[in-house]
Design a protein around this motif. Structure first.
Motif, PDB file in Angstrom:
ATOM      1  N   GLY A   1      -7.307  -0.002  -4.877  1.00 24.15           N
ATOM      2  CA  GLY A   1      -8.715  -0.219  -4.553  1.00 24.15           C
ATOM      3  C   GLY A   1      -8.984  -1.660  -4.161  1.00 24.15           C
ATOM      4  O   GLY A   1      -9.700  -1.932  -3.182  1.00 24.15           O
ATOM      5  N   MET A   2      -8.393  -2.599  -4.891  1.00 27.67           N
ATOM      6  CA  MET A   2      -8.603  -4.002  -4.556  1.00 27.67           C
ATOM      7  C   MET A   2      -7.954  -4.356  -3.219  1.00 27.67           C
ATOM      8  O   MET A   2      -8.479  -5.170  -2.454  1.00 27.67           O
ATOM      9  N   LEU A   3      -6.823  -3.736  -2.907  1.00 23.90           N
ATOM     10  CA  LEU A   3      -6.182  -3.962  -1.614  1.00 23.90           C
ATOM     11  C   LEU A   3      -7.077  -3.453  -0.481  1.00 23.90           C
ATOM     12  O   LEU A   3      -7.222  -4.103   0.558  1.00 23.90           O
TER      13      LEU A   3
ATOM     14  N   GLU B   1       0.828  -1.207   0.000  1.00 23.28           N
ATOM     15  CA  GLU B   1       0.000   0.000   0.000  1.00 23.28           C
ATOM     16  C   GLU B   1       0.862   1.256   0.000  1.00 23.28           C
ATOM     17  O   GLU B   1       0.545   2.235  -0.696  1.00 23.28           O
ATOM     18  N   ALA B   2       1.937   1.244   0.780  1.00 22.73           N
ATOM     19  CA  ALA B   2       2.814   2.422   0.828  1.00 22.73           C
ATOM     20  C   ALA B   2       3.390   2.723  -0.549  1.00 22.73           C
ATOM     21  O   ALA B   2       3.464   3.891  -0.972  1.00 22.73           O
ATOM     22  N   LEU B   3       3.777   1.665  -1.269  1.00 22.63           N
ATOM     23  CA  LEU B   3       4.362   1.888  -2.588  1.00 22.63           C
ATOM     24  C   LEU B   3       3.307   2.331  -3.598  1.00 22.63           C
ATOM     25  O   LEU B   3       3.556   3.210  -4.432  1.00 22.63           O
ATOM     26  N   TYR B   4       2.084   1.758  -3.519  1.00 21.49           N
ATOM     27  CA  TYR B   4       1.007   2.227  -4.389  1.00 21.49           C
ATOM     28  C   TYR B   4       0.768   3.727  -4.169  1.00 21.49           C
ATOM     29  O   TYR B   4       0.601   4.501  -5.118  1.00 21.49           O
TER      30      TYR B   4
ATOM     31  N   LEU C   1     -11.676   4.428  -4.935  1.00 24.30           N
ATOM     32  CA  LEU C   1     -10.491   4.235  -5.788  1.00 24.30           C
ATOM     33  C   LEU C   1     -10.871   3.583  -7.120  1.00 24.30           C
ATOM     34  O   LEU C   1     -10.373   3.990  -8.193  1.00 24.30           O
ATOM     35  N   LEU C   2     -11.757   2.588  -7.068  1.00 24.68           N
ATOM     36  CA  LEU C   2     -12.155   1.929  -8.316  1.00 24.68           C
ATOM     37  C   LEU C   2     -12.959   2.875  -9.203  1.00 24.68           C
ATOM     38  O   LEU C   2     -12.831   2.838 -10.445  1.00 24.68           O
TER      39      LEU C   2
END
Length: 619
Positions: A47-49, A26-29, A62-63
């Motif tokens: 979004g899926m995470l 998540e941090a990298l996204y 997000l989606l």
């Protein structure tokens, strides 16, 4: 912006995601989105995470941002629509699903989503049309078969629903949800063994499947396998997600096992997990009432009603508690809720208006109709002369077994068949609504007896039939309708009652519906006379009672009859209070000639019978 660096970072973040390292992923996204806020793949993956970690609102946001960048991808629309439906945003889900179907009419996933949403909105016929198309496009689509079955079940087509689920299970026997849904359909079809087999299959595949455990427990309750049901409900209670429902259903099972203290503890846990659980508050009240704690029970029923205003069962139960506690005005007002129960009491389809407090009945024809038990009719028929005293012409519908007896209420009352009603009348009332009409309170109970009488000729005829002249004659009744679970609790065995029989009196059985075993036991006692074969109706029973010195009976219609005739009657009642016989003491405000004997504890007749035996010996 270096697209190659973003792509490399996205691959690295996706790798962390797949490996279950969600926080660094998540941090990298987020770091990528800091550089490229409209990067479609990163928005989608993040979004899926969020969905994966239970953050449904932010996942949808997000989606939606991703799809706004590439709106034509139907498979992505289907995923977003499913999440919107999961979030109970059905109108938005419907719009997305309809868009997906418009873009790709032959896409089975899109058709399935649209059917799912329509079904969730109660539009089952439209849902079925979409789901049939999904299955036609892809006959091996198990999810669509399952959704098809749910909608078929919703419209009452249970056999078709079962066929759709069996098709899904032929395609994939490992679908726990389809096994569970097939169990639900089989239960609705009355096939409880088949339902259990389906629930067992679902639980084998998914041992912590709360809904399947719950529904299997309910089926076991229906089969009377209470201990096994309790095991399932206790298992659910141990699951973090399903604790509330598990505790609630465990309470129901414990109540059926007559373990009321344990049931209250389970209902308390269910309410702690979900304070707005109206059914748990109500069921807790029922258990408290069985524990003879009517004040606490009334509080529980009041809590249930505060959460669900239209809750007939809770209103009715609270009215019984009010009556038991002596608040007859509130009790009889609430007692009217019996007419709104799922299985209504006292409700009758009649076009004329119902009699209401304050109505002037002078010169009016009032139609009275019966309800509930024969004892209730006998008890509340005392109000008939009171109506006539106000100037009413009373027409009273009565079961055949009471017709001759009820004619003794008054020379002017008209008695008709219970299933009929007069051609002309101004108002009508159930007999059990008359205390409310007259504003009966604890101080104004019309307790003067006798208000019924035995026919003199019948009384004389029975005097000739009954032996034992010169000795005390005592009538006996030991059971109510044992086919009714609640009424069976009022009953004892003949062996129990026969402990009272001594040689110095003539004993007369007024019991009806004797079993062959009871008939044999009575025949072995020379000073016990069985009258059942010669009793045509309650007029005969009244005539027999007129020839007795005492009647000893459980809480059944004969207790009311003896009281209405003004004859001495000793009534054996359950350990919990009942409003006609009060909570304590030995008298009833409804019958001055009655003496009440109470179980000391649940289903312990021995203590009450010992008291009766001692009082008999003192006569």
């Amino acid at each position: 912006m270096d697209s190659r660096a973003i792509y490399a970072d996205l691959l690295r973040a996706a790798g962390l995601h797949r490996a279950g390292q969600l926080e660094p992923a998540e941090a990298l996204y987020r770091e990528i989105l800091g550089r490229a806020p409209d990067h479609f793949d990163t928005l989608w993956h993040l979004g899926m995470l969020h969905h994966q970690t239970g953050r449904l609102p932010s996942a949808i946001g997000l989606l939606e941002r991703a799809i706004a960048l590439r709106p034509g991808e139907v498979d992505r629309l289907v995923i977003l629509g499913a999440l919107l439906f999961q979030a109970d945003r059905k109108d938005e889900a419907l719009a997305i699903a309809s868009d997906a179907v418009a873009r790709a009419p032959q896409d089975a996933d899109a058709r399935n989503l649209l059917g799912l949403v329509l079904g969730g909105m109660g539009e089952h016929d439209e849902a079925l049309a979409e789901l049939r198309q999904a299955v036609a496009i892809n006959p091996d689509f198990t999810d669509a078969q399952n959704n098809l079955a749910l909608n078929l079940k919703a419209v009452g087509r249970l056999e078709d629903a079962a066929a759709a689920l069996q098709t899904a299970l032929r395609l994939d026997p490992g679908l726990a949800q389809s096994h569970k849904n097939l169990g639900d359909v089989r239960r609705d079809l009355g096939d409880l063994p088949g339902a259990l087999a389906s629930y067992d299959a679902a639980i084998r595949l998914q041992p912590g499947y709360e809904d399947a455990l719950n529904d299997r427990g309910v089926a076991l309750l229906d089969l009377g396998r209470l201990d096994e049901a309790l095991q399932d409900f206790e298992r659910i209670a141990g699951l973090k997600a399903g604790g509330g429902s598990g505790h609630y259903n465990a309470g129901l099972a414990l109540s059926k096992l007559n373990r009321f203290e344990d049931a209250v503890a389970q209902f308390d846990r269910a309410i702690a997990a979900r304070p707005d659980h109206a059914d748990a508050h109500y069921s807790r009240g029922v258990a408290l009432a069985e524990l003879d704690r009517p004040e606490a029970a009334r509080e529980a029923f009041t809590a249930a009603i505060s959460l669900r205003a239209f809750f007939p069962e809770a209103h009715f139960a609270r009215s019984l508690n009010s009556l038991l506690l002596g608040d007859l005005a509130e009790g009889f007002e609430g007692y009217e809720w019996r007419k709104r129960l799922p299985d209504p009491l006292g409700a009758r389809e009649i076009s004329a208006r119902a009699l209401a407090p304050g109505d002037d009945v002078a010169g009016a024809t009032v139609f009275l109709h019966p309800e509930q038990g024969l004892g209730d009719i006998i008890q509340f028929s005392r109000y008939v002369p009171m109506l006539e005293a106000r100037g009413a012409k009373v027409v009273m519908a009565t079961p055949a077994s009471l017709r001759r007896l009820m004619a003794t209420l008054s020379p002017t009352v008209e008695i008709i068949d219970a299933a009929k009603h007069p051609l002309f009348f101004r108002a009508h009332s159930s007999l059990l609504s008359l205390p409310r009409f007259f504003g009966t309170t604890a101080q104004t109970i019309p307790a003067r007896t006798p208000y019924l009488s035995a026919d003199p000729d019948l009384t004389s005829a029975w005097r000739q039939r009954l032996p034992g002249a010169g000795r005390a004659r005592v009538g006996l009744v030991w059971k109510s309708n044992v086919r009714n679970v609640e009424l069976a609790k009022r009953s004892m065995t003949f062996e129990d009652m026969s402990r009272l029989i001594t040689p110095d009196r003539t004993w007369v059985s007024l019991q009806m519906d004797c079993t062959p075993a009871e008939a044999r036991q009575m025949a072995a006692l020379p000073n016990l006379i069985a009258c059942e074969d010669r009793i045509a109706d309650f007029a005969d029973t009244a005539a027999i009672i007129e020839n007795l010195d005492l009647v000893i009976t459980v809480d059944t219609s004969v207790a009311h009859l003896a009281g209405a005739l003004g004859k001495p009657v000793w009534v054996l009642v359950q350990h919990i209070g009942e409003w006609r016989w009060l909570r304590s003491g030995t008298s009833s405000p409804w019958y001055p000639t009655a003496r009440v004997y109470r179980q000391p504890r649940f289903m312990d007749w021995r203590g009450a019978l010992d008291d009766v035996a001692n009082d008999l010996a003192a006569l």
